[in-house]
Design a protein around this motif. Sequence first.
Motif, PDB file in Angstrom:
ATOM      1  N   UNK A 146       0.877  -1.231   0.201  1.00 24.81           N
ATOM      2  CA  UNK A 146       0.028  -0.080  -0.078  1.00 24.81           C
ATOM      3  C   UNK A 146       0.791   1.381   0.115  1.00 24.81           C
ATOM      4  N   UNK A 147       2.053   1.160   0.858  1.00 24.00           N
ATOM      5  CA  UNK A 147       2.919   2.479   0.788  1.00 24.00           C
ATOM      6  C   UNK A 147       3.428   2.305  -0.436  1.00 24.00           C
ATOM      7  N   UNK A 148       3.870   1.460  -1.318  1.00 23.09           N
ATOM      8  CA  UNK A 148       4.371   1.774  -2.579  1.00 23.09           C
ATOM      9  C   UNK A 148       3.549   2.142  -3.594  1.00 23.09           C
ATOM     10  N   UNK A 152      -1.138  -4.442 -11.021  1.00 18.57           N
ATOM     11  CA  UNK A 152      -0.642  -3.119 -11.341  1.00 18.57           C
ATOM     12  C   UNK A 152      -0.403  -2.379  -9.925  1.00 18.57           C
ATOM     13  N   UNK A 153       0.505  -1.638  -9.741  1.00 15.71           N
ATOM     14  CA  UNK A 153       0.897  -0.764  -8.540  1.00 15.71           C
ATOM     15  C   UNK A 153      -0.105   0.384  -8.602  1.00 15.71           C
ATOM     16  N   UNK A 154      -0.149   1.184  -9.824  1.00 18.13           N
ATOM     17  CA  UNK A 154      -0.928   2.321 -10.001  1.00 18.13           C
ATOM     18  C   UNK A 154      -2.066   2.131 -11.028  1.00 18.13           C
ATOM     19  N   UNK A 155      -3.133   2.277 -10.784  1.00 14.10           N
ATOM     20  CA  UNK A 155      -4.438   1.904 -11.641  1.00 14.10           C
ATOM     21  C   UNK A 155      -5.117   3.237 -11.968  1.00 14.10           C
ATOM     22  N   UNK A 156      -4.899   3.819 -13.190  1.00 16.27           N
ATOM     23  CA  UNK A 156      -5.571   5.153 -13.588  1.00 16.27           C
ATOM     24  C   UNK A 156      -6.813   4.913 -14.519  1.00 16.27           C
ATOM     25  N   UNK A 157      -7.838   5.569 -13.833  1.00 23.26           N
ATOM     26  CA  UNK A 157      -9.214   5.358 -14.408  1.00 23.26           C
ATOM     27  C   UNK A 157      -9.219   6.498 -15.371  1.00 23.26           C
ATOM     28  N   UNK A 158      -8.784   7.504 -15.252  1.00 17.52           N
ATOM     29  CA  UNK A 158      -9.173   8.833 -16.112  1.00 17.52           C
ATOM     30  C   UNK A 158      -7.983   9.697 -16.338  1.00 17.52           C
ATOM     31  N   UNK A 159      -7.813  10.006 -17.764  1.00 20.44           N
ATOM     32  CA  UNK A 159      -6.817  11.061 -17.880  1.00 20.44           C
ATOM     33  C   UNK A 159      -7.082  12.281 -18.611  1.00 20.44           C
ATOM     34  N   UNK A 160      -7.264  13.528 -18.197  1.00 25.71           N
ATOM     35  CA  UNK A 160      -7.745  14.552 -18.813  1.00 25.71           C
ATOM     36  C   UNK A 160      -6.534  15.722 -18.613  1.00 25.71           C
ATOM     37  N   UNK A 161      -6.810  16.668 -19.200  1.00 21.99           N
ATOM     38  CA  UNK A 161      -6.083  18.002 -19.094  1.00 21.99           C
ATOM     39  C   UNK A 161      -6.055  18.300 -17.463  1.00 21.99           C
ATOM     40  N   UNK A 162      -4.858  18.362 -16.879  1.00 22.55           N
ATOM     41  CA  UNK A 162      -4.577  18.612 -15.671  1.00 22.55           C
ATOM     42  C   UNK A 162      -5.388  17.928 -14.474  1.00 22.55           C
ATOM     43  N   UNK A 163      -5.813  16.634 -14.945  1.00 22.18           N
ATOM     44  CA  UNK A 163      -6.836  15.728 -14.116  1.00 22.18           C
ATOM     45  C   UNK A 163      -6.279  14.202 -14.362  1.00 22.18           C
ATOM     46  N   UNK A 164      -5.930  13.759 -13.042  1.00 19.42           N
ATOM     47  CA  UNK A 164      -5.353  12.300 -13.207  1.00 19.42           C
ATOM     48  C   UNK A 164      -6.286  11.546 -12.212  1.00 19.42           C
ATOM     49  N   UNK A 165      -7.441  10.589 -12.565  1.00 18.61           N
ATOM     50  CA  UNK A 165      -8.127   9.728 -11.468  1.00 18.61           C
ATOM     51  C   UNK A 165      -7.629   8.344 -11.310  1.00 18.61           C
ATOM     52  N   UNK A 167      -7.942   4.284  -9.694  1.00 14.91           N
ATOM     53  CA  UNK A 167      -8.816   3.209  -9.047  1.00 14.91           C
ATOM     54  C   UNK A 167      -8.272   3.191  -7.508  1.00 14.91           C
ATOM     55  N   UNK A 168      -9.065   3.362  -6.463  1.00 10.22           N
ATOM     56  CA  UNK A 168      -8.574   3.102  -5.052  1.00 10.22           C
ATOM     57  C   UNK A 168      -7.913   2.032  -4.810  1.00 10.22           C
ATOM     58  N   UNK A 169      -6.628   2.112  -4.164  1.00  7.97           N
ATOM     59  CA  UNK A 169      -6.055   0.733  -3.801  1.00  7.97           C
ATOM     60  C   UNK A 169      -6.977  -0.196  -2.948  1.00  7.97           C
ATOM     61  N   UNK A 170      -6.657  -1.428  -3.200  1.00 11.90           N
ATOM     62  CA  UNK A 170      -7.178  -2.574  -2.160  1.00 11.90           C
ATOM     63  C   UNK A 170      -5.984  -3.221  -1.639  1.00 11.90           C
ATOM     64  N   UNK A 171      -6.075  -3.685  -0.440  1.00 14.90           N
ATOM     65  CA  UNK A 171      -5.018  -4.249   0.313  1.00 14.90           C
ATOM     66  C   UNK A 171      -5.684  -5.912   0.404  1.00 14.90           C
TER      67      UNK A 171
END
Length: 203
Positions: A12-14, A184-197, A199-203
């Motif tokens: 989770x820290x990583x 995947x360590x980081x999961x991006x659900x949306x990429x837009x101008x000045x916006x990165x969303x 997916x919340x991490x699950x442990x």
Amino acid sequence: DRNFTGQGKERLNHMKLLEERIRQEGIVKSGSVLKVDSFINHKVDPFLMKEIGKDFADHGITKIVTIESSGIAPALTTAIEMGIPMVILKKQPSKVLNKNLYQTMVTSFTKGTSYELTLSAEQIDETDHVLIIDDFLANGEAATGAIRLLRKAHATVAGLGILIEKSFQPGRDKLKEQGIHVYSLARISKLAENYIEFIPEEV
Ligand code: G4P
């Protein structure tokens, strides 16, 4: 799912470490491309890669496989963590004549290019359990090509470890259909101008 040893609090820290870094230094380009040249694709942060290597470490793997070039850094730290070799799948075949080559064509949608992925039969065989590591998962073409090569070598593919997954693109589903576990360590659900969303991490 595989039991990655880096699970739990450290994992989770990583994940948070990588997400924060993406938020701070990632630049969203047109066509939903995330530029991370300051710590992954051009300049590489060795300390981040070292931590990520701990996270991908898993039991029962005999070799780490990556595709040149940006997957090499996290693949190497994972291999060091696990005390096993790393094999780099080549995009440009060696000019030195070698009869025992496995080859497959890969087309990159993001970059609009094709290349012939190459693996020498001397480096991987049917006794190998392989963990594939790469920086990005977008359309899954590179990973699917790597899996095709590993199957030609009769190796077992244990899973795929990814730094940044673009979850709005079809890569993960394509691999899931082939029975490949994607971590995947980081999961991006949306990429837009000045916006990165994310997916919340699950442990
Ligand atoms: P796929 O392998 O998942 O199908 O992805 P795709 O063909 O669409 O893209 C291939 C190349 O583009 C890969 O790099 C991949 O890492 C990179 N890529 C895809 N989306 C992004 C993004 O949003 N940001 C960045 N920075 N790269 C992205 P490659 O050609 O294998 O190059 P290398 O960096 O490993 O040398």
